[in-house]
Structure formats: structure tokens, C-alpha cells
Design a protein around this motif. Structure first.
Motif, mmCIF file in Angstrom:
data_model
loop_
_atom_site.group_PDB
_atom_site.id
_atom_site.type_symbol
_atom_site.label_atom_id
_atom_site.label_comp_id
_atom_site.label_asym_id
_atom_site.label_seq_id
_atom_site.Cartn_x
_atom_site.Cartn_y
_atom_site.Cartn_z
ATOM 1 N N VAL A 90 0.854 -1.188 0.000
ATOM 2 C CA VAL A 90 0.000 0.000 0.000
ATOM 3 C C VAL A 90 0.889 1.237 0.000
ATOM 4 O O VAL A 90 1.866 1.310 0.769
ATOM 5 C CB VAL A 90 -0.931 0.046 1.239
ATOM 6 C CG1 VAL A 90 -1.805 1.295 1.207
ATOM 7 C CG2 VAL A 90 -1.791 -1.207 1.315
ATOM 8 N N LYS A 91 0.567 2.186 -0.833
ATOM 9 C CA LYS A 91 1.240 3.476 -0.854
ATOM 10 C C LYS A 91 0.170 4.544 -0.895
ATOM 11 O O LYS A 91 -0.625 4.589 -1.841
ATOM 12 C CB LYS A 91 2.170 3.595 -2.062
ATOM 13 C CG LYS A 91 2.978 4.881 -2.093
ATOM 14 C CD LYS A 91 3.921 4.922 -3.292
ATOM 15 C CE LYS A 91 4.740 6.210 -3.297
ATOM 16 N NZ LYS A 91 5.650 6.276 -4.481
ATOM 17 N N MET A 92 0.121 5.406 0.134
ATOM 18 C CA MET A 92 -0.969 6.366 0.218
ATOM 19 C C MET A 92 -0.551 7.605 0.984
ATOM 20 O O MET A 92 0.457 7.611 1.706
ATOM 21 C CB MET A 92 -2.182 5.736 0.908
ATOM 22 C CG MET A 92 -1.916 5.303 2.343
ATOM 23 S SD MET A 92 -3.354 4.552 3.149
ATOM 24 C CE MET A 92 -4.441 5.975 3.282
ATOM 25 N N ALA A 115 0.096 13.106 5.912
ATOM 26 C CA ALA A 115 1.138 12.108 6.160
ATOM 27 C C ALA A 115 1.155 11.114 5.010
ATOM 28 O O ALA A 115 0.100 10.767 4.457
ATOM 29 C CB ALA A 115 0.896 11.382 7.480
ATOM 30 N N ALA A 116 2.358 10.678 4.662
ATOM 31 C CA ALA A 116 2.526 9.652 3.631
ATOM 32 C C ALA A 116 2.823 8.320 4.312
ATOM 33 O O ALA A 116 3.615 8.250 5.256
ATOM 34 C CB ALA A 116 3.662 10.026 2.693
ATOM 35 N N ILE A 117 2.184 7.261 3.846
ATOM 36 C CA ILE A 117 2.336 5.940 4.437
ATOM 37 C C ILE A 117 2.635 4.931 3.335
ATOM 38 O O ILE A 117 1.909 4.870 2.328
ATOM 39 C CB ILE A 117 1.059 5.517 5.187
ATOM 40 C CG1 ILE A 117 0.729 6.507 6.307
ATOM 41 C CG2 ILE A 117 1.210 4.107 5.765
ATOM 42 C CD1 ILE A 117 -0.611 6.250 6.966
ATOM 43 N N ASN A 118 3.684 4.155 3.541
ATOM 44 C CA ASN A 118 4.005 3.028 2.667
ATOM 45 C C ASN A 118 4.010 1.763 3.514
ATOM 46 O O ASN A 118 4.614 1.745 4.589
ATOM 47 C CB ASN A 118 5.368 3.207 2.001
ATOM 48 C CG ASN A 118 5.405 4.397 1.069
ATOM 49 O OD1 ASN A 118 4.384 4.793 0.517
ATOM 50 N ND2 ASN A 118 6.567 4.983 0.896
ATOM 51 N N PHE A 119 3.371 0.716 3.029
ATOM 52 C CA PHE A 119 3.257 -0.520 3.790
ATOM 53 C C PHE A 119 3.482 -1.699 2.863
ATOM 54 O O PHE A 119 2.969 -1.724 1.736
ATOM 55 C CB PHE A 119 1.868 -0.611 4.431
ATOM 56 C CG PHE A 119 1.652 -1.837 5.274
ATOM 57 C CD1 PHE A 119 2.236 -1.954 6.522
ATOM 58 C CD2 PHE A 119 0.863 -2.879 4.810
ATOM 59 C CE1 PHE A 119 2.044 -3.088 7.304
ATOM 60 C CE2 PHE A 119 0.662 -4.014 5.576
ATOM 61 C CZ PHE A 119 1.250 -4.107 6.830
ATOM 62 N N PRO A 136 8.705 -9.472 3.119
ATOM 63 C CA PRO A 136 9.090 -8.326 3.957
ATOM 64 C C PRO A 136 7.921 -7.855 4.823
ATOM 65 O O PRO A 136 6.764 -8.088 4.497
ATOM 66 C CB PRO A 136 9.432 -7.266 2.910
ATOM 67 C CG PRO A 136 8.523 -7.587 1.748
ATOM 68 C CD PRO A 136 8.412 -9.089 1.728
ATOM 69 N N VAL A 137 8.264 -7.220 5.933
ATOM 70 C CA VAL A 137 7.278 -6.520 6.754
ATOM 71 C C VAL A 137 7.850 -5.119 6.970
ATOM 72 O O VAL A 137 8.750 -4.929 7.789
ATOM 73 C CB VAL A 137 7.059 -7.216 8.119
ATOM 74 C CG1 VAL A 137 6.007 -6.464 8.927
ATOM 75 C CG2 VAL A 137 6.649 -8.669 7.923
ATOM 76 N N THR A 138 7.375 -4.170 6.219
ATOM 77 C CA THR A 138 7.896 -2.804 6.330
ATOM 78 C C THR A 138 6.745 -1.815 6.397
ATOM 79 O O THR A 138 5.705 -1.995 5.756
ATOM 80 C CB THR A 138 8.802 -2.423 5.135
ATOM 81 O OG1 THR A 138 8.039 -2.506 3.923
ATOM 82 C CG2 THR A 138 9.992 -3.359 5.035
#
Length: 286
Positions: A90-92, A115-119, A136-138
């Protein structure tokens, strides 16, 4: 929507098996018979994933929308109707306010309104070695930091993926915890924590940083009476706070067999007891 327009730039189903969908649809044609759980899970076999891009949607009562650049979900490697391999990315970006939890609240206090969130979360089971890996878990929050983990489990039997919850729970008792690696990279979060502490304690930022470090050292010494490895983590954490924009890495290696279910219970009741079942390595870097 009631809050305003919603835009979806792209929605895609990956490897959509139309032929088998038509065959399976006959199983759901009887309105008097509800489909069984295995039939419903069998629908996952018809797909390999889904993707959404360029979504713009209203958020709460804010005049700033949520923007989902990419949401990508893939699965496969089925054990019966259950996938044993999956990955979600997810990139949001989205608006934040003071009612949000930390670290978003700290960003608002620092003058940010978005805020920007990458998961990125991946999971896979290997039947030959009976290992299950979360990697991966990032997770990355812009202007705060990135957290990455690699978590392994051993002795994971095939029957864990049963749709029968009782059977799955019984077989899950055999699962053992493997090596756990956690890495934090600071891109502004440490300074945000220090600034927040300085405001709440009416201190200068330098005094707040020293106070946080002293608290960590004191707690580390207290916990070391129960588990000496706590000092290794406390020492690395103090260096991480002292030198912003660095990295903190913790590696936990099981001391013998560590049943995963009993480990979860120990974490809930006494985290130090759970930590004692691992050899601890902690380090910092740039």
C-alpha cells in the motif's frame, strides 16, 4: 459518496478464471442452501490478486482527500482452498488531525496536516522445510521513520491451513518461533518524540533528550535484574536517541525450542520472560 466524489483510476483482478467461475456458480444456484465455508474460500482459487490505483476519496470532514497511489494484493500456493503465500503493498497519503494517534498527532503538533504511508507485508510457507516466513514486513511514515521486520516460524505443518478452526488450532500448537529481526530507521521521528516530551515537560529539547535517555537507562537497569539482555536493548536505544537519523537493529535468536503460542501468551503477561527465551543482539548504525 455523502462526503463527496470518489475517483478510482484503475481496478484490476489478476488471473480471473472465468471458466471455473461459471462451473462453481452452479454450487450457489440453490437459494435455500447457503454456501459452505470451503466453497466460499474456493473462490480465492479463481484469482491471483487484485490491484487498485489512483484512488481519491474524502476523509472525515476534511477538505483534503485520501490519496491511494497503489493497493496491491496477491496470493497463491494453495493448500486446499487456503493460500499459503500472500503479499500486500500500500502506498498512500492522507490528511491528519489532532484526534489521530501518535505519531500522527506529533506530526500535527509539528505543523503538518498530511502524512505519507508506505506498507509492505509478505508471507509464505515452504512445505519442504515446514517454515513460515513473514517477510518483507515494512511500514514507513513520511518524516517519522521506517520499521522493518523479518519473522520466521519453524515446524509449521500443512494442517495449520485447515478451514476447520479446531484442527488448525491444535496443529498450531506445534509451531515454533524462529529468528526475529527488527530494524528501525529514523527520518525525523526521534526529534518529534523529543520535541513532544519537551513541550509536555516544559523543557528545552536538549534537556528533554537527556531526560529520555536517563529514563531508558534507569528502566534498562531495573529490567536487567530479571533479564540481562534488557541492557543490550536499552544501550542500543539510548544511542539511537542520542544520534538522530540513524538505525536501530535488534535480532532475537531462540534459545532452543520456543512454542509460538506459549510465546504469545508470555508476551501478554510478562514480556521480559518472553525475551529471556531468546539470545539478543542490538546495534545502531548510520
Amino acid at each position: 459518496s455523502p462526503k463527496g466524489p470518489v475517483k478510482v483510476g484503475r481496478f484490476a483482478l489478476k488471473s480471473f478464471d472465468i471458466a471455473n467461475l461459471l462451473r462453481m456458480s452452479s454450487q450457489f444456484s440453490n437459494p435455500g442452501q447457503a454456501p459452505s465455508p470451503d466453497q466460499l474460500l474456493g473462490l480465492l482459487l479463481l484469482l491471483e490478486g487484485a490491484e487498485i490505483k489512483d484512488v481519491i476519496a474524502p476523509y472525515k470532514d476534511s477538505n483534503k482527500p485520501v490519496n491511494i497511489d497503489t493497493l496491491n494484493l496477491n496470493w497463491g500456493q494453495f493448500v486446499g482452498p487456503m493460500p499459503s503465500r500472500a503479499r500486500l503493498t500500500v502506498k498512500m497519503t492522507g490528511p491528519i488531525d489532532a484526534s489521530d494517534p501518535d505519531p500522527f498527532k506529533m506530526l500535527v503538533t509539528a505543523g503538518r496536516d498530511q502524512a505519507a504511508i508506505n506498507f509492505d507485508l509478505g508471507a509464505a510457507w515452504t512445505e519442504g522445510s515446514r517454515t513460515f516466513m513473514l517477510a518483507p514486513v515494512t511500514a514507513e511514515i513520511g518524516e517519522v521513520g521506517t520499521a522493518a521486520a523479518r519473522i520466521s516460524f519453524s515446524n509449521v505443518p500443512r494442517e495449520v491451513f485447515s478451514i476447520n478452526p479446531l484442527q488448525a488450532a491444535i496443529m498450531a500448537a506445534q509451531v515454533e518461533a524462529g529468528t526475529i529481526e527488527i530494524a528501525l530507521r529514523d527520518i525525523g521521528g526521534v526529534d518529534l518524540v523529543v520535541a513532544q516530551y519537551a513541550r509536555t515537560q516544559n523543557m528545552t529539547p536538549d534537556a528533554a533528550r537527556r531526560a529520555i535517555i536517563e529514563n531508558i537507562k534507569t528502566n534498562g537497569m531495573t529490567m536487567s535484574t530479571t533479564n540481562p539482555d534488557a541492557m543490550a536493548i536499552a544501550g542500543a536505544l539510548t544511542r539511537f536517541i542520542e544520534n538522530p537519523r540513524g538505525t536501530l537493529t535488534v535480532k532475537l535468536t531462540p534459545r532452543g525450542k520456543v512454542p509460538a503460542m506459549s510465546l504469545v501468551e508470555a508476551i501478554k503477561t510478562n514480556p521480559l520472560t518472553a525475551l529471556a527465551r531468546f539470545q539478543v543482539e542490538a546495534s545502531t548504525g548510520r
